[in-house]
Design a protein around this motif. Structure first.
Motif, short mmCIF file in Angstrom:
data_model
loop_
_atom_site.label_atom_id
_atom_site.label_comp_id
_atom_site.label_asym_id
_atom_site.label_seq_id
_atom_site.Cartn_x
_atom_site.Cartn_y
_atom_site.Cartn_z
N LEU A 153 49.42 48.96 31.66
CA LEU A 153 48.99 47.59 31.40
C LEU A 153 49.44 46.66 32.53
CD1 LEU A 153 49.71 47.24 27.56
CD2 LEU A 153 47.47 47.41 28.67
N VAL A 154 50.67 46.88 33.03
CA VAL A 154 51.15 46.08 34.15
C VAL A 154 50.25 46.28 35.37
CG1 VAL A 154 53.05 45.81 35.80
CG2 VAL A 154 53.54 46.03 33.35
N GLU A 155 49.85 47.54 35.61
CA GLU A 155 48.95 47.80 36.73
C GLU A 155 47.61 47.09 36.53
OE1 GLU A 155 48.55 52.00 37.25
OE2 GLU A 155 50.38 52.13 38.45
N TRP A 156 47.12 47.08 35.33
CA TRP A 156 45.87 46.39 35.02
C TRP A 156 46.00 44.89 35.30
CZ3 TRP A 156 44.60 44.34 29.61
CH2 TRP A 156 43.33 43.75 29.59
N TRP A 157 47.10 44.30 34.80
CA TRP A 157 47.33 42.86 35.03
C TRP A 157 47.47 42.56 36.52
CZ3 TRP A 157 51.54 43.08 30.72
CH2 TRP A 157 50.90 43.11 29.48
N ALA A 158 48.14 43.46 37.25
CA ALA A 158 48.29 43.27 38.70
C ALA A 158 46.93 43.30 39.38
CB ALA A 158 49.19 44.35 39.28
N ALA A 159 46.06 44.20 38.93
CA ALA A 159 44.72 44.28 39.51
C ALA A 159 43.94 43.01 39.24
CB ALA A 159 43.99 45.49 38.93
N LEU A 160 44.08 42.46 38.05
CA LEU A 160 43.37 41.21 37.72
C LEU A 160 43.91 40.04 38.52
CD1 LEU A 160 43.11 41.49 33.81
CD2 LEU A 160 41.28 41.88 35.49
N ALA A 161 45.22 40.01 38.70
CA ALA A 161 45.84 38.87 39.38
C ALA A 161 45.68 38.93 40.90
CB ALA A 161 47.33 38.80 39.04
N MET A 162 45.73 40.15 41.46
CA MET A 162 45.74 40.30 42.92
C MET A 162 44.41 40.74 43.50
SD MET A 162 49.43 42.23 43.17
CE MET A 162 49.35 42.39 44.94
N GLY A 163 43.49 41.17 42.65
CA GLY A 163 42.21 41.62 43.17
C GLY A 163 42.37 42.85 44.04
N GLN A 164 41.74 42.87 45.19
CA GLN A 164 41.83 44.01 46.10
C GLN A 164 43.25 44.19 46.64
OE1 GLN A 164 39.45 46.29 46.78
NE2 GLN A 164 38.31 45.25 45.16
N GLY A 165 44.05 43.14 46.56
CA GLY A 165 45.41 43.25 47.04
C GLY A 165 46.28 44.18 46.22
#
Length: 207
Positions: A153-165
């Motif tokens: 879930l943390v990885e998912w949230w990171a993907a949403l917040a950072m986009g391609q980053g």
């Protein structure tokens, strides 16, 4: 062994663990491939270190488990230094096994199941929260899988917040089933811990 001596011995063992972590953090954080990814990958170490030290009077783990905890931290630091998709050891394993991708992240997720399961088991049995070893093993696997799910879930949230980053942090390497396989390796790690390693931890505790 009297209580003060046992406490001193545990403090020494814990200081060795934390000292190894400090050296690993200095090495991995000197010039990581991606600084933001490094912070996210080693964050569990920064969380675990003060918890281990502050709870050392009331919550003590076996020396064998401390070794596994130390190794888990080093796995995270190595992944943080290179990013999981670029760890040289992973490329070696990829070559040996003829894989299509760097599998180092699977080592990380194996440890993500392996170590938390052993930690949970020692806490459950040591505090008397659970009496039966079979129930303790089952609950320990459940705890490890809950941690694995939360991490995804943390990885998912990171993907949403950072986009391609977030690509370096996620390390999916184009695998659409990366999340499921990550959790599967955590399950393997927790089961291996309960089936093959827990008995050695019990012997370490009895000594």
């Amino acid at each position: 062994m009297n209580a003060p001596l046992a406490q001193r011995n545990y403090d020494k063992a814990l200081l060795v663990c934390l000292g190894v972590w400090l050296a690993g953090l200095l090495w991995s954080g000197w010039a990581p491939y991606d600084r933001a990814t490094w912070w996210m990958e080693v964050a569990p170490v920064f969380l675990a270190a003060p918890v281990l030290w502050l709870t050392r009077r009331n919550l003590q783990f076996s020396t064998l488990l401390l070794i596994f905890i130390t190794l888990h931290g080093l796995v995270l630091m190595l992944g943080g230094a290179y990013t999981y998709a670029r760890v040289p050891l992973g490329f070696e394993i990829q070559h040996w096994l003829g894989l299509h991708r760097n599998p180092y992240d699977k080592i990380g997720h194996f440890m993500q199941g392996f170590v938390p399961a052993l930690v949970s088991r020692e806490i459950l049995l040591g505090t008397g929260a659970v009496k039966g070893r079979k129930m303790a093993a089952f609950l320990s696997i459940c705890v490890a899988m809950a941690i694995s799910a939360c991490y995804e879930l943390v990885e998912w949230w990171a993907a949403l917040a950072m986009g391609q980053g977030a690509d370096e942090f996620l390390g999916t390497q184009g695998d659409p089933w990366d999340t499921q396989s990550d959790m599967f390796f955590a399950l393997i790690g927790s089961c291996v811990a309960m089936l093959f390693v827990a008995r050695f931890v019990d012997r370490a505790i009895s000594r």
